[in-house]
Design a protein around this motif. Structure first.
Motif, PDB file in Angstrom:
ATOM      1  N   GLU A 127      -2.567  53.366  25.134  1.00 43.52           N
ATOM      2  CA  GLU A 127      -3.615  54.334  25.613  1.00 43.52           C
ATOM      3  C   GLU A 127      -4.348  53.955  26.668  1.00 43.52           C
ATOM      4  O   GLU A 127      -5.200  52.998  26.632  1.00 43.52           O
ATOM      5  CB  GLU A 127      -4.202  55.198  24.431  1.00 43.52           C
ATOM      6  CG  GLU A 127      -4.932  56.546  24.971  1.00 43.52           C
ATOM      7  CD  GLU A 127      -5.450  56.978  23.718  1.00 43.52           C
ATOM      8  OE1 GLU A 127      -6.782  57.409  23.879  1.00 43.52           O
ATOM      9  OE2 GLU A 127      -4.883  57.358  22.786  1.00 43.52           O
TER      10      GLU A 127
ATOM     11  N   SER B 179       4.890  62.055  29.899  1.00 50.27           N
ATOM     12  CA  SER B 179       3.597  62.730  29.553  1.00 50.27           C
ATOM     13  C   SER B 179       4.179  63.266  28.286  1.00 50.27           C
ATOM     14  O   SER B 179       5.065  63.749  27.633  1.00 50.27           O
ATOM     15  CB  SER B 179       3.286  63.835  30.459  1.00 50.27           C
ATOM     16  OG  SER B 179       2.291  64.984  29.995  1.00 50.27           O
ATOM     17  N   LYS B 180       3.060  63.286  27.378  1.00 45.34           N
ATOM     18  CA  LYS B 180       3.008  63.653  25.951  1.00 45.34           C
ATOM     19  C   LYS B 180       2.406  65.173  26.132  1.00 45.34           C
ATOM     20  O   LYS B 180       1.538  65.643  26.378  1.00 45.34           O
ATOM     21  CB  LYS B 180       2.278  63.056  25.046  1.00 45.34           C
ATOM     22  CG  LYS B 180       2.148  63.478  23.533  1.00 45.34           C
ATOM     23  CD  LYS B 180       1.188  62.704  22.603  1.00 45.34           C
ATOM     24  CE  LYS B 180       1.972  61.233  22.150  1.00 45.34           C
ATOM     25  NZ  LYS B 180       1.151  60.779  21.328  1.00 45.34           N
TER      26      LYS B 180
ATOM     27  N   ALA C   4       2.466  69.334  24.509  1.00 51.76           N
ATOM     28  CA  ALA C   4       1.589  69.741  23.101  1.00 51.76           C
ATOM     29  C   ALA C   4       2.198  69.811  21.874  1.00 51.76           C
ATOM     30  O   ALA C   4       1.656  69.707  20.812  1.00 51.76           O
ATOM     31  CB  ALA C   4       1.219  71.282  23.170  1.00 51.76           C
TER      32      ALA C   4
ATOM     33  N   GLY D  73       3.731  67.181  21.043  1.00 47.73           N
ATOM     34  CA  GLY D  73       3.730  65.524  20.451  1.00 47.73           C
ATOM     35  C   GLY D  73       4.738  64.577  21.021  1.00 47.73           C
ATOM     36  O   GLY D  73       4.895  63.538  20.867  1.00 47.73           O
TER      37      GLY D  73
ATOM     38  N   TRP E  98       7.395  63.076  23.806  1.00 51.23           N
ATOM     39  CA  TRP E  98       7.363  62.489  25.580  1.00 51.23           C
ATOM     40  C   TRP E  98       8.235  63.327  26.401  1.00 51.23           C
ATOM     41  O   TRP E  98       9.316  63.338  25.828  1.00 51.23           O
ATOM     42  CB  TRP E  98       7.215  61.274  25.467  1.00 51.23           C
ATOM     43  CG  TRP E  98       6.182  60.395  24.944  1.00 51.23           C
ATOM     44  CD1 TRP E  98       6.096  59.972  23.596  1.00 51.23           C
ATOM     45  CD2 TRP E  98       4.914  59.941  25.465  1.00 51.23           C
ATOM     46  NE1 TRP E  98       4.902  59.230  23.497  1.00 51.23           N
ATOM     47  CE2 TRP E  98       4.294  59.130  24.530  1.00 51.23           C
ATOM     48  CE3 TRP E  98       4.291  60.276  26.763  1.00 51.23           C
ATOM     49  CZ2 TRP E  98       2.978  58.749  24.870  1.00 51.23           C
ATOM     50  CZ3 TRP E  98       3.339  59.641  26.963  1.00 51.23           C
ATOM     51  CH2 TRP E  98       2.547  58.978  26.086  1.00 51.23           C
TER      52      TRP E  98
ATOM     53  N   GLU F 263       1.402  71.459  33.516  1.00 51.67           N
ATOM     54  CA  GLU F 263       0.292  71.290  32.527  1.00 51.67           C
ATOM     55  C   GLU F 263      -0.708  70.680  33.252  1.00 51.67           C
ATOM     56  O   GLU F 263      -0.270  69.586  33.762  1.00 51.67           O
ATOM     57  CB  GLU F 263       0.782  70.764  31.307  1.00 51.67           C
ATOM     58  CG  GLU F 263      -0.210  70.883  30.154  1.00 51.67           C
ATOM     59  CD  GLU F 263       0.464  70.107  28.786  1.00 51.67           C
ATOM     60  OE1 GLU F 263       0.088  70.541  27.628  1.00 51.67           O
ATOM     61  OE2 GLU F 263       1.499  69.303  29.005  1.00 51.67           O
TER      62      GLU F 263
ATOM     63  N   VAL G 172      -3.475  67.720  32.103  1.00 52.64           N
ATOM     64  CA  VAL G 172      -3.497  66.868  30.692  1.00 52.64           C
ATOM     65  C   VAL G 172      -4.402  65.737  31.112  1.00 52.64           C
ATOM     66  O   VAL G 172      -4.754  65.245  32.278  1.00 52.64           O
ATOM     67  CB  VAL G 172      -2.329  66.104  30.411  1.00 52.64           C
ATOM     68  CG1 VAL G 172      -1.081  67.228  30.138  1.00 52.64           C
ATOM     69  CG2 VAL G 172      -1.545  65.209  31.423  1.00 52.64           C
TER      70      VAL G 172
ATOM     71  N   SER H  74      -5.624  61.800  31.411  1.00 54.06           N
ATOM     72  CA  SER H  74      -4.694  60.729  31.665  1.00 54.06           C
ATOM     73  C   SER H  74      -4.191  59.775  30.677  1.00 54.06           C
ATOM     74  O   SER H  74      -3.384  59.167  30.815  1.00 54.06           O
ATOM     75  CB  SER H  74      -5.450  60.043  32.940  1.00 54.06           C
ATOM     76  OG  SER H  74      -6.715  59.494  32.417  1.00 54.06           O
ATOM     77  N   THR H  75      -5.156  60.084  29.563  1.00 51.61           N
ATOM     78  CA  THR H  75      -4.478  59.155  28.371  1.00 51.61           C
ATOM     79  C   THR H  75      -3.291  59.465  27.633  1.00 51.61           C
ATOM     80  O   THR H  75      -2.791  58.886  26.770  1.00 51.61           O
ATOM     81  CB  THR H  75      -5.790  59.338  27.086  1.00 51.61           C
ATOM     82  OG1 THR H  75      -5.994  60.408  27.076  1.00 51.61           O
ATOM     83  CG2 THR H  75      -6.980  58.607  27.807  1.00 51.61           C
ATOM     84  N   ARG H  76      -2.870  60.774  28.316  1.00 49.64           N
ATOM     85  CA  ARG H  76      -1.632  61.158  27.672  1.00 49.64           C
ATOM     86  C   ARG H  76      -0.330  61.098  28.465  1.00 49.64           C
ATOM     87  O   ARG H  76       0.566  61.625  28.386  1.00 49.64           O
ATOM     88  CB  ARG H  76      -1.708  62.677  27.367  1.00 49.64           C
ATOM     89  CG  ARG H  76      -2.220  63.351  25.892  1.00 49.64           C
ATOM     90  CD  ARG H  76      -2.555  64.565  25.885  1.00 49.64           C
ATOM     91  NE  ARG H  76      -1.475  65.282  26.057  1.00 49.64           N
ATOM     92  CZ  ARG H  76      -1.347  66.973  26.410  1.00 49.64           C
ATOM     93  NH1 ARG H  76      -2.579  67.493  25.908  1.00 49.64           N
ATOM     94  NH2 ARG H  76      -0.295  67.576  26.898  1.00 49.64           N
ATOM     95  N   LEU H  77      -0.781  60.235  29.622  1.00 47.17           N
ATOM     96  CA  LEU H  77       0.473  59.726  30.424  1.00 47.17           C
ATOM     97  C   LEU H  77       0.644  58.243  30.471  1.00 47.17           C
ATOM     98  O   LEU H  77      -0.085  57.286  29.722  1.00 47.17           O
ATOM     99  CB  LEU H  77      -0.193  59.902  31.982  1.00 47.17           C
ATOM    100  CG  LEU H  77      -0.572  61.420  32.480  1.00 47.17           C
ATOM    101  CD1 LEU H  77      -0.883  61.296  33.703  1.00 47.17           C
ATOM    102  CD2 LEU H  77       0.634  62.513  32.019  1.00 47.17           C
TER     103      LEU H  77
END
Length: 919
Positions: free
Chosen positions: A734, A747-748, A750, A752, A754, A779, A781, A783-786
């Protein structure tokens, strides 16, 4: 000192004693054991064997409770250690033994070996060699090698100062036994439900044991939490009569726990009874007893069981299904139901009470379903109910019983119009009185009691947790209860603790609702206010017929009778002075239609007038649908002449004309008018028609849409499955990825999972706008979800699967509300469905296409034109003129009927027709 053997026995040893075998059930002391033989059709035979030629100390003994002069006897030195030495070595093990002597009183003395034959360890010799017992030297003969060996081992133990032969008096080996606890509840609470080491000293029955808690030597009686085994009833003559399977249950527990090292979680102490759970390295005896049919769950102690009451219910359910032991005659509450009748999905049509709903099955049948094991709010005692009746001649339970209205509203808002999952728990048989219609006493018809869930939430549990219902208590042998009964009890306990709803100490809410139905004078006073209010919010409380309803107005806190304006609906049967008037055709269908559409729904009403009986007349709207128009559209009503002065008249006329053409229901005998001429357009050969199957994944706000090619869909599924598998085995760190505009990444979402994506914009270093290249949605998002896109799954491996298109031949309205209506309609009709696509022409980079529904082959864009949702984009190409003409004809029909964007006429015209001027 406890002793074994006698001079006579040792002086006259038997030269060839028979060898016998058994399993050690219990160690009584350092020189006595109980051996269990092989079972022969019942409980296995047991024998006490005393070890020959040795003595061991006496264990502590509690004073007799019925003899006040006696005192507790403490351990003799080394007695406990001798007992423990044998217990750890022998409990549950197979031994063989020879009986050397039997006294007139029946006591047996012999030599015991561990194992199946005499090659095993001699237990008496092991005790002597460890200095835990002494040799009984009276009558020892030099010609008896066994006796001489014991003497030699004793001398060796003395020389080595083992056990009792060591320095000191042995006082440190005496236990400080505690037979009573002054405050058992405080004692249990002080342990904080942490496991305590213990030895099971006695088994009273399958679910009650006496345990020695270590290391403080508390001797306590423990009842297993959550269960009860068959017990032994004590008769007046002192004899014990076992209930069915009581002996088997006791043996089951004894054979696994007696004198075993265990851990006990002491969980509660109601009424001086200590409840606990016994944990053995091989399992949890509570669950095993239930699974094998030796015990049943009990509600009063289930609540304190810390290991999860659902496990106990599951174990009991397993035994019931297999009909083992105490459940051999068990019949499931739903045994006569097919699986499809036990579990099904239904749509909630009405909330009858705080514990009952009416649901529509897939077959179209409506069924009343009661929520299992709960009781709605009620007035306790007749006197209170009579007092309420005296206060108001018309006693209205919904408003007059505290929290009944809140409970009904909770269910209404959660369930009405929604699909729910229903699991039938039991069917409560009809009780005398009401089911036969005699009125001779209280009674109820047959009730289908079920667990109802929506979105994984148990509605009954949610109701109880808010203090809007209580849980029914059952007899212990009554299995007709909710399959989630323990969760209901836990929810009620939380509601009581938090003082919610019925358990609150605050003043109960009072609902002063004025019922002005049929009250002409009150209605006259109220009419101007409702007329000035325009559209008022209301809840449909009752449907009398297709066009007659009872409404609750929340803001005004009143009940009114409401008649639909502008229509003439078939009348149902009714009592008149001349007798019973029969129902008109399709009156029932009209009433069912209205019920399904609006009953207990939140609606908006426009009151126009009032009849002489005090009933309000007006228009009712639900989710943008005018109920009067809907009834006319479905051929369940006709337009009344009074509608001519209404702004909805043209819409009603158009709906009636459409219904007349179908010749259904109230128009079944209608003579069809000559059909209008249809413009014939010759097919242009130049237009290319090549429809291919696509899957619509996203609709944008400007009515563009993204599709996936059905033919390559399996490739995408395989790629996503492989990619997620690799990510799962090597998850990204992360925050390690630094996104840049235009980058391809993962990208994660909603859910959960990828997905492949492209960075479109960097709003900030931590906030990123992404576009999902395979699905077409966007969306924002963190940056931690990329994370970086693995090279094996880039667009060279498989190109982006979402392709953007626009509808051909149509213009989207510029008005924001109208455009939103179009988008909502298209989303509802085609998003996440398979359609057929044909490219008509290309404007810029986005091809314009026609879409067809895959089943009916109807043109989606043409449907929007027919509904008056969009305008036609007139193209000049010759090969498209047939399509343009068809679209224009549809637009003219929509304009004539004043549908949606055309409801105020042709807003594109410059002339002033809309202001009353004509050329």
């Amino acid at each position: 000192m406890a002793s074994s053997g006698s001079a006579q026995a040792q002086a006259n040893p038997s030269p060839a004693l028979p060898l016998q075998r058994g399993i050690v059930k219990m160690v009584l002391s350092g020189c006595a054991i109980i051996v269990r033989g092989q079972p022969r059709g019942g409980p296995p035979p047991e024998r006490q064997i005393n070890l020959s030629n040795i003595r061991a100390g006496n264990l502590a003994r509690r004073a007799a409770q019925n003899q006040p002069d006696t005192k507790d006897t403490p351990d003799e030195p080394w007695a406990w250690q001798a007992r423990e030495f044998l217990r750890k070595k022998m409990i549950g093990k197979e031994v063989c033994f020879t009986v050397e002597n039997k006294t007139p009183l029946g006591r047996e003395y012999g030599i015991v070996y561990l194992g199946k034959d005499t090659s095993g360890e001699n237990v008496a010799e092991a005790l002597v060699s460890e200095g835990l017992s002494t040799v009984r030297r009276e009558g020892i003969r030099g010609n008896n090698p066994d006796q001489m060996r014991l003497c030699d081992l004793e001398e060796q133990a003395k020389a080595s100062k083992k056990g009792m032969w060591g320095d000191g008096a042995g006082s440190h080996t005496i236990r400080d036994m505690k037979y009573t606890i002054e405050n058992p509840r405080h004692f249990v609470d002080s342990l904080h439900q942490k496991p305590v080491n213990a030895i099971i000293e006695h088994v009273r029955d399958g679910s009650v044991v006496r345990a020695l808690l270590l290391p403080d030597y508390y001797l306590v009686t423990v009842m297993l939490s959550g269960i009860k085994c068959p017990s032994f009833k004590r008769e007046p003559d002192g004899q014990e009569t076992p209930e069915p399977f009581a002996a088997e249950a006791k043996f089951f527990t004894e054979s696994r726990l007696l004198q075993r090292d265990v851990q006990i979680i002491l969980e509660s102490c109601p009424n001086q009874v200590i409840l606990g759970t016994i944990l053995h390295p091989n399992g949890n005896i509570t669950e095993l007893l239930l699974k094998e049919g030796f015990a049943r769950c009990v509600d009063w102690s289930m609540a304190v069981y810390t290991q999860g009451a659902d496990k106990l219910r599951a174990a009991e359910r397993s035994a019931k299904e297999r009909k083992v032991r105490i459940w051999k005659d068990y019949v499931a509450p739903t045994a006569n139901l097919d699986q499809k009748d036990k579990q099904f999905v239904a749509k909630v049509m009405q909330v009858l009470n705080a514990d009952a709903i009416v649901a529509k099955m897939n077959s179209g049948e409506c069924k009343t379903i009661h929520l299992s094991s709960i009781r709605p709010p009620r007035i306790e005692g007749e006197s209170n109910q009579e007092k309420n009746k005296d206060k108001d001649k018309r006693f209205r339970p919904l408003y007059d019983i505290p929290y009944m209205f809140e409970a009904r509203e909770f269910l209404r808002k959660k369930l009405i119009g929604k699909k729910v999952n229903v699991t039938v728990d039991y069917i409560r048989a009809a009780t005398s009185g009401s089911e036969v219609g005699t009125g001779t006493g209280p009674g109820f018809p047959e009730r289908t009691c079920s667990t109802v869930t929506i979105g994984g939430i148990n509605i009954a549990e949610a109701l109880v947790s808010k203090g809007l219902a209580t849980v029914i208590r059952y007899r212990q042998d009554d299995d007709q209860r909710s399959s989630h009964y323990d969760e209901l009890l836990a929810a009620e306990a939380r509601a009581i603790k938090n003082g919610k709803g019925l358990h609150s100490k605050k003043e109960v809410p009072i609902h002063r609702v004025a019922d002005i139905s049929g009250e002409t004078q009150k209605a006259k006073q109220f009419l101007p206010f409702l007329q000035r209010a325009g559209r008022s919010e209301a809840v449909v409380e009752y449907v009398f017929s297709g066009s007659r309803l009872k409404l609750y107005l929340p803001k005004e806190t009143c009940l009114i009778t409401f008649l639909l304006a502008g229509i003439e609906c078939p009348r149902g049967s009714r009592n008149t002075p001349g007798g019973v008037q029969e129902a008109e055709p399709f009156s029932d269908e009209a009433m069912l239609f209205t019920k399904e559409l609006v009953l207990q729904r939140e609606v908006e009403v426009e009151v126009e007038s009032m009849d002489k009986a005090g009933n309000f007349i007006g228009w009712l709207h639900i989710d943008g649908v005018n109920l009067s128009v809907a009834l006319v559209e479905h051929a369940l009503s006709k337009v009344h002449f009074t509608a001519e002065r209404s702004s909805y008249y043209k819409t009603l006329q158009s709906a009636e004309e459409s219904a007349r053409q179908k010749k259904e229901k109230v128009w079944a005998n209608y003579e069809e008018q000559p059909p209008e001429e249809v413009v014939q357009v010759t097919e242009e050969k130049e237009r290319i028609v090549n429809y291919k199957p696509v899957y619509v994944t996203e609709i944008t706000d400007d009515l563009h849409f993204y599709v996936q090619d059905v033919e390559t869909g399996t490739q995408l599924e395989k790629l996503m499955e492989t990619m997620r598998s690799e990510i799962a085995s090597h998850p990204p760190v992360e925050g390690s990825y630094s996104p840049r505009r235009g980058d391809y990444c993962i990208s994660k979402f909603a859910d959960g999972e990828w997905y492949r994506a492209r960075v479109e914009k960097m709003e900030s270093p931590t906030k990123v706008h992404v576009f999902y290249i395979d699905y077409g949605n966007r969306e924002t998002v963190p940056s931690t979800r990329l994370a970086a896109l693995p090279p094996a799954f880039n667009i060279r491996t498989l190109s982006a699967q979402a392709t953007e298109y626009a509808f051909a031949y149509i213009q989207v309205p510029q008005d924001e509300d109208s455009r939103a209506d179009v988008v909502d309609s298209v989303v509802r009709d085609i998003q996440n469905t398979q359609c057929l696509l044909n490219v008509e022409y290309t404007l810029g980079s986005c091809p314009s296409v026609t879409l067809q529904f895959s089943d009916s082959k109807d043109d989606v864009g043409l449907g929007l034109v027919k509904e008056g949702m969009v305008m036609v984009d007139v193209r000049k190409e010759k090969h498209l003129q047939k399509m343009i003409t068809e679209y224009l004809n549809a637009q003219e029909s929509a304009k004539t009927a004043r549908l949606n964007i055309w409801r105020y006429g042709d807003f594109r015209a410059d002339d002033a027709d809309e202001f009353g001027y004509r050329r």
